[in-house]
Design an enzyme around this catalytic site. Sequence first.
Site, PDB file in Angstrom:
ATOM      1  N   LYS A 192      30.329  39.466  33.474  1.00 40.39           N
ATOM      2  CA  LYS A 192      30.493  38.849  33.759  1.00 40.39           C
ATOM      3  C   LYS A 192      30.666  39.136  35.511  1.00 40.39           C
ATOM      4  O   LYS A 192      30.093  39.390  36.352  1.00 40.39           O
ATOM      5  CB  LYS A 192      32.391  38.350  33.894  1.00 40.39           C
ATOM      6  CG  LYS A 192      32.495  37.395  32.783  1.00 40.39           C
ATOM      7  CD  LYS A 192      33.904  36.903  32.882  1.00 40.39           C
ATOM      8  CE  LYS A 192      34.773  38.710  32.219  1.00 40.39           C
ATOM      9  NZ  LYS A 192      34.027  39.445  30.921  1.00 40.39           N
ATOM     10  N   GLY A 233      33.778  34.487  30.291  1.00 43.75           N
ATOM     11  CA  GLY A 233      33.965  35.484  28.528  1.00 43.75           C
ATOM     12  C   GLY A 233      33.972  36.826  28.081  1.00 43.75           C
ATOM     13  O   GLY A 233      35.032  36.841  28.539  1.00 43.75           O
ATOM     14  N   LEU A 234      33.801  37.245  27.152  1.00 40.73           N
ATOM     15  CA  LEU A 234      34.340  38.061  27.052  1.00 40.73           C
ATOM     16  C   LEU A 234      34.298  39.542  27.708  1.00 40.73           C
ATOM     17  O   LEU A 234      33.164  39.571  28.416  1.00 40.73           O
ATOM     18  CB  LEU A 234      34.276  38.475  25.493  1.00 40.73           C
ATOM     19  CG  LEU A 234      33.791  37.806  24.207  1.00 40.73           C
ATOM     20  CD1 LEU A 234      32.713  37.634  22.992  1.00 40.73           C
ATOM     21  CD2 LEU A 234      35.411  37.236  23.399  1.00 40.73           C
ATOM     22  N   SER A 235      35.612  40.107  27.340  1.00 41.39           N
ATOM     23  CA  SER A 235      35.764  41.978  27.917  1.00 41.39           C
ATOM     24  C   SER A 235      33.733  42.089  27.772  1.00 41.39           C
ATOM     25  O   SER A 235      32.950  41.894  26.444  1.00 41.39           O
ATOM     26  CB  SER A 235      36.467  42.886  26.782  1.00 41.39           C
ATOM     27  OG  SER A 235      35.980  43.885  27.984  1.00 41.39           O
ATOM     28  N   SER A 270      40.018  35.266  31.290  1.00 42.18           N
ATOM     29  CA  SER A 270      40.037  33.494  31.521  1.00 42.18           C
ATOM     30  C   SER A 270      39.972  33.011  29.837  1.00 42.18           C
ATOM     31  O   SER A 270      39.039  32.149  30.268  1.00 42.18           O
ATOM     32  CB  SER A 270      39.339  33.133  32.938  1.00 42.18           C
ATOM     33  OG  SER A 270      37.902  32.947  32.529  1.00 42.18           O
TER      34      SER A 270
END
Lengths: 221, 221
Positions: A46, A40-42, A114
């Site tokens: 996560k 997922g995005l920054s 990723s």
Amino acid sequence: MIDGKRGFKCGNIIWHKASVDRQDRECINGHKSVVLWFTGLSNSGKSTIAHALEKRLFDMGCRTFVFDGDNVRHGLCSDLGFSMEDRRENIRRIGEMSRLFVESGMVAITAFISPFRAERGRVRQLVGPDSFIEVYCKCSLEVCEQRDVKGHYKRARMGDIKEFTGISSPYEEPESPEIVLETDHMCVETSVDRVLDFLVARKIIPAAEKHSSRMPGEALK
Amino acid sequence: MIDGKRGFKCGNIIWHKASVDRQDRECINGHKSVVLWFTGLSNSGKSTIAHALEKRLFDMGCRTFVFDGDNVRHGLCSDLGFSMEDRRENIRRIGEMSRLFVESGMVAITAFISPFRAERGRVRQLVGPDSFIEVYCKCSLEVCEQRDVKGHYKRARMGDIKEFTGISSPYEEPESPEIVLETDHMCVETSVDRVLDFLVARKIIPAAEKHSSRMPGEALK
């Protein structure tokens, strides 16, 4: 048969290479070993969810470990930069390392942006599709930018950081992730529950353990 | 304090990053986590002893895993060749990976020739001197060559393999390894016992467990 790989002759005794395999380890651990691959995005949550999940799994007696930028970027991948090629190699190494952790009987949890489908697909093949669980932290760019305490998004908007995922480099959403966590409105605890429910349903961890050592208020401050 | 790294605000609740550290893992595992770094010439017995040790530790309930050419060279280090630089990078990555396994609470056992003192020294510093146990498989070149089932020494003598340790590339003996196994005359079982005695003496594994699940004839065929 004696050879250098499998054993030695010592006096009249032949020693064969002893072995412990993944199944032996899963058996003693009381759960299966898998990779939970967070993508997922920054700032999509996560790493935070990964660590909260690790804590809950640990409290249930599961063997688990989180890989994120903190323990990988300055170590195993310290020789890599942020070029396309280096980012690909970064993910490849993390994939290979996860595979070894899975062999060792652990629930490996990885928390890296990723962004590319093909690379995540390669890791899935590498680890083995049955052992790879893609967890998509789905969060709007807007919310991720609001959480931008470190100022990375701001710097990326100004052009100070090149190829920043979501701004100047694409994020390719997973097409069929095993788990989707809508982290722009889901709590960390709800997200963790969702993952645990999945692990129980797939018989990766035993159902009875799910709530055994749960301490709901524990992460609260 | 709320930031993207440490937590999220969800409604009126602030979530902080949960954490499980090495000490927590050692506690639940019932033993300390260390790296047992086997070093020695090709065919000196590193991998065979490492796997026999892994089996014994596993039977005692310890969490352990062996890294050797079989699971590393084709995976994590598949992009590396055998040049001096690549061999150095190979050892660096294995060192970094061992460090992560130690963080995860495991007894990491590595079995690589790792011929250079400086590189082994770097891994020792990386992992932390208290967690690094150098195990020297001391075996004469003559005996190693006699065990040359794969014909590597023969090919090295003929010049078909370049920079082969012991023949055309130096092996630098450890100056003060924690453990020396004289594998040209010691049995695998004796070697394993020697390592276990060390681990008990250093309180890395509990004394009582040493012989608990020992099955002396197990590795015999």
